[in-house]
Design a protein around this motif. Sequence first.
Motif, PDB file in Angstrom:
ATOM      1  N   TYR A  84       0.848  -1.189   0.000  1.00 57.31           N
ATOM      2  CA  TYR A  84       0.000   0.000   0.000  1.00 57.31           C
ATOM      3  C   TYR A  84       0.887   1.244   0.000  1.00 57.31           C
ATOM      4  CZ  TYR A  84      -3.439  -3.462   1.381  1.00 57.31           C
ATOM      5  OH  TYR A  84      -4.229  -4.591   1.424  1.00 57.31           O
ATOM      6  N   ASP A  85       0.421   2.285  -0.675  1.00 60.24           N
ATOM      7  CA  ASP A  85       1.232   3.497  -0.818  1.00 60.24           C
ATOM      8  C   ASP A  85       0.988   4.513   0.286  1.00 60.24           C
ATOM      9  OD1 ASP A  85      -1.340   4.003  -1.713  1.00 60.24           O
ATOM     10  OD2 ASP A  85      -0.721   5.174  -3.459  1.00 60.24           O
ATOM     11  N   PHE A  86       0.737   4.042   1.500  1.00 60.54           N
ATOM     12  CA  PHE A  86       0.642   4.917   2.664  1.00 60.54           C
ATOM     13  C   PHE A  86       1.994   4.984   3.354  1.00 60.54           C
ATOM     14  CE2 PHE A  86      -3.801   3.306   2.432  1.00 60.54           C
ATOM     15  CZ  PHE A  86      -4.458   4.518   2.293  1.00 60.54           C
ATOM     16  N   GLY A  87       2.235   6.104   4.041  1.00 61.20           N
ATOM     17  CA  GLY A  87       3.402   6.234   4.896  1.00 61.20           C
ATOM     18  C   GLY A  87       2.967   6.396   6.333  1.00 61.20           C
ATOM     19  N   LEU A  88       3.874   6.100   7.264  1.00 64.33           N
ATOM     20  CA  LEU A  88       3.581   6.226   8.687  1.00 64.33           C
ATOM     21  C   LEU A  88       3.876   7.648   9.142  1.00 64.33           C
ATOM     22  CD1 LEU A  88       2.778   4.725  11.298  1.00 64.33           C
ATOM     23  CD2 LEU A  88       5.221   4.258  11.644  1.00 64.33           C
ATOM     24  N   GLY A  89       2.898   8.293   9.738  1.00 62.65           N
ATOM     25  CA  GLY A  89       3.079   9.680  10.156  1.00 62.65           C
ATOM     26  C   GLY A  89       2.572   9.948  11.552  1.00 62.65           C
ATOM     27  N   LYS A  90       2.817  11.177  12.014  1.00 63.10           N
ATOM     28  CA  LYS A  90       2.342  11.566  13.341  1.00 63.10           C
ATOM     29  C   LYS A  90       0.909  12.070  13.287  1.00 63.10           C
ATOM     30  CE  LYS A  90       4.310  16.248  12.991  1.00 63.10           C
ATOM     31  NZ  LYS A  90       5.200  17.232  13.634  1.00 63.10           N
ATOM     32  N   ILE A  91       0.425  12.375  12.072  1.00 63.68           N
ATOM     33  CA  ILE A  91      -0.960  12.782  11.849  1.00 63.68           C
ATOM     34  C   ILE A  91      -1.421  12.187  10.528  1.00 63.68           C
ATOM     35  CG2 ILE A  91      -0.771  14.971  13.124  1.00 63.68           C
ATOM     36  CD1 ILE A  91      -0.553  16.382  10.387  1.00 63.68           C
ATOM     37  N   ASP A  92      -2.717  12.243  10.283  1.00 61.04           N
ATOM     38  CA  ASP A  92      -3.237  11.878   8.968  1.00 61.04           C
ATOM     39  C   ASP A  92      -3.049  13.087   8.054  1.00 61.04           C
ATOM     40  OD1 ASP A  92      -3.975   9.431   9.979  1.00 61.04           O
ATOM     41  OD2 ASP A  92      -6.029  10.026  10.388  1.00 61.04           O
ATOM     42  N   ASP A  93      -1.960  13.072   7.303  1.00 64.33           N
ATOM     43  CA  ASP A  93      -1.546  14.227   6.506  1.00 64.33           C
ATOM     44  C   ASP A  93      -2.107  14.113   5.091  1.00 64.33           C
ATOM     45  OD1 ASP A  93      -0.314  16.348   5.309  1.00 64.33           O
ATOM     46  OD2 ASP A  93       1.711  15.852   5.999  1.00 64.33           O
ATOM     47  N   LEU A  94      -3.027  14.996   4.757  1.00 68.03           N
ATOM     48  CA  LEU A  94      -3.645  14.999   3.430  1.00 68.03           C
ATOM     49  C   LEU A  94      -2.976  15.988   2.484  1.00 68.03           C
ATOM     50  CD1 LEU A  94      -7.392  14.899   4.546  1.00 68.03           C
ATOM     51  CD2 LEU A  94      -5.846  12.979   4.090  1.00 68.03           C
ATOM     52  N   HIS A  95      -1.985  16.736   2.985  1.00 68.58           N
ATOM     53  CA  HIS A  95      -1.366  17.788   2.174  1.00 68.58           C
ATOM     54  C   HIS A  95       0.158  17.724   2.268  1.00 68.58           C
ATOM     55  CE1 HIS A  95      -5.389  19.502   1.813  1.00 68.58           C
ATOM     56  NE2 HIS A  95      -5.508  19.434   3.122  1.00 68.58           N
ATOM     57  N   HIS A  96       0.720  16.547   2.197  1.00 63.14           N
ATOM     58  CA  HIS A  96       2.176  16.400   2.259  1.00 63.14           C
ATOM     59  C   HIS A  96       2.806  17.038   1.024  1.00 63.14           C
ATOM     60  CE1 HIS A  96       6.134  14.437   2.304  1.00 63.14           C
ATOM     61  NE2 HIS A  96       5.942  14.302   3.603  1.00 63.14           N
ATOM     62  N   PRO A  97       3.918  17.771   1.189  1.00 62.17           N
ATOM     63  CA  PRO A  97       4.524  18.478   0.045  1.00 62.17           C
ATOM     64  C   PRO A  97       4.970  17.553  -1.081  1.00 62.17           C
ATOM     65  CG  PRO A  97       5.945  18.543   2.007  1.00 62.17           C
ATOM     66  CD  PRO A  97       4.616  18.085   2.460  1.00 62.17           C
ATOM     67  N   ASP A  98       5.260  16.294  -0.776  1.00 61.00           N
ATOM     68  CA  ASP A  98       5.657  15.345  -1.812  1.00 61.00           C
ATOM     69  C   ASP A  98       4.476  14.564  -2.367  1.00 61.00           C
ATOM     70  OD1 ASP A  98       8.451  15.893  -1.727  1.00 61.00           O
ATOM     71  OD2 ASP A  98       8.598  14.742   0.131  1.00 61.00           O
TER      72      ASP A  98
ATOM     73  N   TRP B 257       2.667  12.533  -0.665  1.00 61.83           N
ATOM     74  CA  TRP B 257       2.547  11.258   0.031  1.00 61.83           C
ATOM     75  C   TRP B 257       1.300  11.226   0.898  1.00 61.83           C
ATOM     76  CZ3 TRP B 257       8.239  10.850   2.171  1.00 61.83           C
ATOM     77  CH2 TRP B 257       9.112  10.729   1.085  1.00 61.83           C
ATOM     78  N   LYS B 258       0.749  10.039   1.056  1.00 64.81           N
ATOM     79  CA  LYS B 258      -0.403   9.838   1.932  1.00 64.81           C
ATOM     80  C   LYS B 258       0.094   9.281   3.259  1.00 64.81           C
ATOM     81  CE  LYS B 258      -2.458   7.129  -1.021  1.00 64.81           C
ATOM     82  NZ  LYS B 258      -3.463   6.255  -1.690  1.00 64.81           N
ATOM     83  N   LEU B 259       0.257  10.158   4.247  1.00 66.59           N
ATOM     84  CA  LEU B 259       0.729   9.743   5.561  1.00 66.59           C
ATOM     85  C   LEU B 259      -0.464   9.496   6.487  1.00 66.59           C
ATOM     86  CD1 LEU B 259       3.794  12.097   6.180  1.00 66.59           C
ATOM     87  CD2 LEU B 259       3.688   9.902   4.977  1.00 66.59           C
ATOM     88  N   ARG B 260      -0.388   8.407   7.237  1.00 62.08           N
ATOM     89  CA  ARG B 260      -1.442   8.068   8.180  1.00 62.08           C
ATOM     90  C   ARG B 260      -0.812   7.587   9.480  1.00 62.08           C
ATOM     91  NH1 ARG B 260      -3.345  10.187   4.449  1.00 62.08           N
ATOM     92  NH2 ARG B 260      -5.190   9.625   3.200  1.00 62.08           N
ATOM     93  N   THR B 261      -1.518   7.782  10.588  1.00 67.20           N
ATOM     94  CA  THR B 261      -1.054   7.225  11.854  1.00 67.20           C
ATOM     95  C   THR B 261      -1.267   5.720  11.839  1.00 67.20           C
ATOM     96  OG1 THR B 261      -3.186   7.404  12.985  1.00 67.20           O
ATOM     97  CG2 THR B 261      -1.733   9.348  13.041  1.00 67.20           C
ATOM     98  N   LEU B 262      -0.554   5.031  12.709  1.00 67.77           N
ATOM     99  CA  LEU B 262      -0.727   3.579  12.787  1.00 67.77           C
ATOM    100  C   LEU B 262      -2.160   3.237  13.183  1.00 67.77           C
ATOM    101  CD1 LEU B 262       0.434   0.723  12.683  1.00 67.77           C
ATOM    102  CD2 LEU B 262       1.115   0.991  15.087  1.00 67.77           C
ATOM    103  N   GLY B 263      -2.720   4.008  14.104  1.00 67.98           N
ATOM    104  CA  GLY B 263      -4.087   3.744  14.521  1.00 67.98           C
ATOM    105  C   GLY B 263      -5.085   3.846  13.384  1.00 67.98           C
TER     106      GLY B 263
END
Length: 266
Positions: free
Chosen positions: A141-155, A157-163
């Motif tokens: 899956y093309d998600f990354g692990l982040g500290k927040i659910d980031d919908l506006h990453h400059p690259d 990327w779709k960042l999501r928390t583990l939860g």
Amino acid sequence: MLRSSGTKAVVLIGIFCVFSVYYKYIPEQHIKGYGKFQRPFLANSEDSQRFFTWRNENACKSKKSFGGKFYSKKFYDGNKTLCLDSDVMPDPNGKCLIYSFGVNDDWSFEEAMQVYGCKVLAFDPSIGKKPFKYSDNIYFYDFGLGKIDDLHHPDGWKLRTLGTLVDKFGHTNDIIDVLKIDIEGAEYDALLEMLESGVLMNVKQIVMEVHNLYDDYYGAFWLLEQSFERFESLPNFSCTYRNNTVTNHYCLELSWFNLRFRNIYL
């Protein structure tokens, strides 16, 4: 005076929450021993190396390395050490579940865990691939692990928390046998969020490549180790630096198991 157990519980929870948020700003005496419930103040890079290279050599009786490959015949990378003691080992009976963050072009760990008998969910937003089934029991899956659910990453990327991801894939109440994190320095902020959310409660083992060992975020690892036991710390030979005549490593491969699963009678 506090008169009710309910009031006492609220006060204790409040104290813990305040500590969790502000722990790294608490001034503490510089100590050389890194025992439980003593967060050391890291005065210099040598202290940092001691803290991160320490491991409890008696914590795990049976350790095994999974995955890894040689790069340019100079160093071996990508391998992760797991504890195979019966109480904390990944379930080999078809129920094993792996969350793996950071793949790049090395699937050796994921492939080894599939052979072991695990279902692997692999995540990496940086390699330009859409979700696909890599093999019989490995799903990308093309998600990354982040500290927040980031919908506006400059690259982009779709960042999501583990939860968020655990909930998305229907694993909220399931045991995650191994959580692999190899996300090139972003592990600190992600770890802080996971500690605050409590999502690590159902994680048996964590294997992580840790970068920039002098960083003040080491406090997150101290907090992690109030409920997880560090049983391995190995140098990563792809990132080294010289300090006078001594070669040090600015990234290490660390492994922990969750003390919640430890059977003290084994």
